[in-house]
Every structure is written in structure tokens, then in C-alpha cells.
Design an enzyme around this catalytic site. Structure first.
Site, short mmCIF file in Angstrom:
data_model
loop_
_atom_site.label_atom_id
_atom_site.label_comp_id
_atom_site.label_asym_id
_atom_site.label_seq_id
_atom_site.Cartn_x
_atom_site.Cartn_y
_atom_site.Cartn_z
N TYR A 205 -15.34 3.03 0.41
CA TYR A 205 -14.03 3.41 -0.11
C TYR A 205 -13.86 2.93 -1.55
CZ TYR A 205 -8.91 3.53 -0.52
OH TYR A 205 -7.62 3.78 -0.94
N LYS A 209 -13.35 5.01 -5.23
CA LYS A 209 -12.27 4.76 -6.20
C LYS A 209 -12.84 4.40 -7.57
CE LYS A 209 -8.84 5.64 -3.49
NZ LYS A 209 -7.98 6.83 -3.75
#
Length: 350
Positions: A205, A209
Site C-alpha cells: 500500500y 502511494k
């Protein structure tokens, strides 16, 4: 007939969490009188949280709910083409702001290796959180307001392996995890780990980002060198830790309990003491997204390649500001996304 509206505002992931909070904030804001809301969700028929927001909206509100599956680049391209056609024929206003909010996260005990992939075969966090946005924005650039358009990528402190907020529980413990980007190709396949499912999923994750922030800088340079698009700005905003959003629904029981019950209790006190601190309710982060989308007093008319921590300007990670890595990411993304001649109006996309 000419529309009385000045433009439109699009947000992805509008059902639940920060997306619904932004929709609620937008629909009751002064901007809603001048702009049409475009709220994208995977399945409009089951978007109950967004529907609850819409039912409370002022009667004069102008908005549309659009289907968008970020796990399919074909679906992304289809929506972009539909929007481009409508803006071109005058049935939809140009996009004043596009907020890239939708996100995928799997930090379950089984997430030592990636478990979910896009229709193209890419690891889902990489595909939905980054590559789909890369394609959507390139395809839709022709429909963005050429004078004041803004692209806002929702970031996270997890993009920075050295941020101490990643230590509870630890995600990047160990020097081998401090360098997050070596190639888009490797991340697209999904990195496998051997230590902990939670940390493994959060690293994927966080990497997605990081890619979004790196892309912000590279895209801004390319927009600036294109005379027709040079007034478009791209920003990234870290919304902080927001409890009750459901993004941790695939995590273990303890993480789900903390994010679902404990943090929602604490964040309302925390944000009063520290407005841009680690814990913030979605209503605060939604206001910050509105600022990123419209503000000209603090941000200026064209806030190019601006990184925000909530409502204040901040500095993104050292790795995200590496220009060589930004260029490498762009080149590899073009290949992975299979961008074709004529697909984007950006002149120097190659």
C-alpha cells in the site's frame, strides 16, 4: 444550451470513508452552486453510504454517480472516453478538479504474498492505487479546465519508509525495507515477504502511494512543458489516519477493532489539539481536499507539484523527490499501461 455551471468536480471512491465525506462537504459548499459533482463508485446500485449523503443534499445540487472499476484499465479508459465525449459536445462541464481518492489495501495475516490482482494481472494496490490513476488522468487531460484545473492525489504517510508514524505497528523495520522503489515492473507483480502479513500488505500500500507522489512531480514537469496544459496543477495530500473508513477491512481482528472503534473515539479530540496531527476525522480531511481543489489564498492560483499534510504545505519523502526514479517510473508506467499514440493530449508523454 450553455450550462450555467462553471465546471465539474470528480472524485473517485465516493462511497464511504473520505470519499463520502468529500461528497457531503462539496454538496453543501458554496462551490456546489457553480460546479457539478461527479462521484465515481464501483457499483452505483450498492453505494449506500454515498446514497445517504445524496439524500441529504440540497435540492438544487447538480451531481452524477458514475461507475468506475479501477481494477480494470479497460473500464478506466471507457469512463474517460465517455467524459471526454460529453465535455467535447457540451453536455458536461470541463473538470475543475479531479480527486484521486479510491484506494485498495490488504494487510491481512495472509498477505505475505499478494492475493488480489487487476484484470490485467497487476497486483491490486499497484494497479488500483497507482496505474489506474496514471491512465485515467492521461486520458482525461483534454477535459480538464486548461486555466485552473487541478489534479489531487490522496497520499499517505506510508509513502515514506522513514516516517516514524509507520512504527506502530512497525511496517518498515529493517534496512532492507527502507528503499521502496527499484522498478515499477517489480511492484506490478507484487512483492512477497516472509515476516508479517500486516507489514507486508502495508508495504505494498505504501509503495503505491509513493508511486503516486513520484508521478505528481514527473507529470507536473511534463504539463509545464506543454503550452496547452501548463496551467494545470497536480497536488498530493496526506489525509492522516482516519478511523472508521473501512479501508482496513481486510486486516486482522485487532487492527479492525482499533481502526473501527478506538481511533474514531480519539480522532475528534486529537484533531482539536493537533489539526494536522496523525489522527483526523474524515470531515476534516474532506475539508482539506476541498482546500486542495479550490483554495487560491494559501495555495495560490496554480499550486504546482504541491505536497500537503492536511491543510498545510509539507515535504514529501526523500525517495519520492528523486528525479531519476520519477523518470524511470514514468517510462515503465507508459509500457505497463500500454499507452497508445493519440490516447492522451499530453504532447511529451513518451
Amino acid at each position: 444550451m450553455t450550462s450555467p455551471l462553471k465546471g465539474s468536480v470528480l472524485i473517485t471512491g465516493a462511497n464511504g470513508g473520505l470519499g463520502s465525506a468529500f461528497a457531503a462537504n462539496f454538496l453543501t459548499s458554496p462551490q456546489a452552486k457553480a460546479y457539478r459533482g461527479l462521484f465515481t463508485v464501483r457499483n452505483p446500485s450498492t453505494a449506500r453510504d454515498l446514497q445517504a449523503v445524496i439524500e441529504k443534499a440540497p435540492k438544487a445540487s447538480k451531481f452524477e454517480v458514475l461507475p468506475l472499476d479501477l481494477g480494470s484499465l479497460e473500464n478506466v479508459r471507457t469512463l474517460a472516453a465517455d467524459i471526454n465525449e460529453r465535455v467535447a459536445n457540451g453536455t458536461l462541464e470541463p473538470i475543475r478538479a479531479i480527486v484521486l481518492n479510491a484506494g485498495y489495501q490488504d494487510a491481512s495475516a495472509k498477505a505475505l504474498k499478494p492475493l488480489t490482482f487487476t484484470k490485467e494481472g497487476y497486483e491490486m494496490a499497484f494497479g488500483a492505487n497507482y496505474l489506474a490513476n496514471f491512465v485515467f488522468v492521461l486520458d482525461i487531460l483534454q477535459s480538464i479546465d486548461k486555466e485552473n484545473g487541478r489534479i489531487v492525489f490522496v497520499s499517505s504517510w506510508t509513502h515514506d519508509a522513514y516516517d516514524p508514524q509507520n512504527n506502530t505497528p512497525p511496517i518498515y523495520k529493517g534496512e532492507e525495507f527502507k528503499t521502496m522503489f527499484t522498478s515499477a515492473e517489480a511492484l506490478s507483480k507484487g512483492i512477497e515477504y516472509t515476516d508479517d502479513g500486516w507489514a507486508s500488505g502495508m508495504r505494498r500500500y505504501g509503495a503505491s502511494k509513493l508511486l503516486g507522489v513520484m508521478w505528481m512531480y514527473e507529470l507536473q514537469r511534463r504539463l509545464d512543458s506543454d503550452p496547452a496544459l501548463s496551467n494545470i496543477s497536480i497536488l498530493s495530500m496526506d489525509p492522516g489516519g482516519m478511523g472508521g473508513t473501512g479501508i482496513a477491512k481486510r486486516a486482522g481482528p485487532m487492527i479492525r477493532f482499533v481502526t473501527g472503534y478506538i481511533i474514531p473515539l480519539l480522532q475528534h479530540i486529537s484533531v482539536w489539539l493537533f489539526p494536522n496531527g496523525p489522527l483526523r476525522p474524515t470531515r476534516k480531511s474532506a475539508q482539506d481536499l476541498m482546500l486542495a481543489s479550490f483554495d487560491e489564498n494559501y495555495l495560490g492560483t496554480h499550486p504546482k507539484a504541491t505536497y500537503l499534510n492536511g491543510s498545510v504545505k509539507a515535504v514529501s519523502s526523500v525517495e519520492s523527490r528523486d528525479e531519476a526514479k520519477q523518470k524511470q517510473l514514468w517510462d515503465e508506467s507508459v509500457k505497463l499501461a500500454m499507452i497508445r499514440d493519440g490516447e492522451t493530449v499530453l504532447k511529451n508523454w513518451k
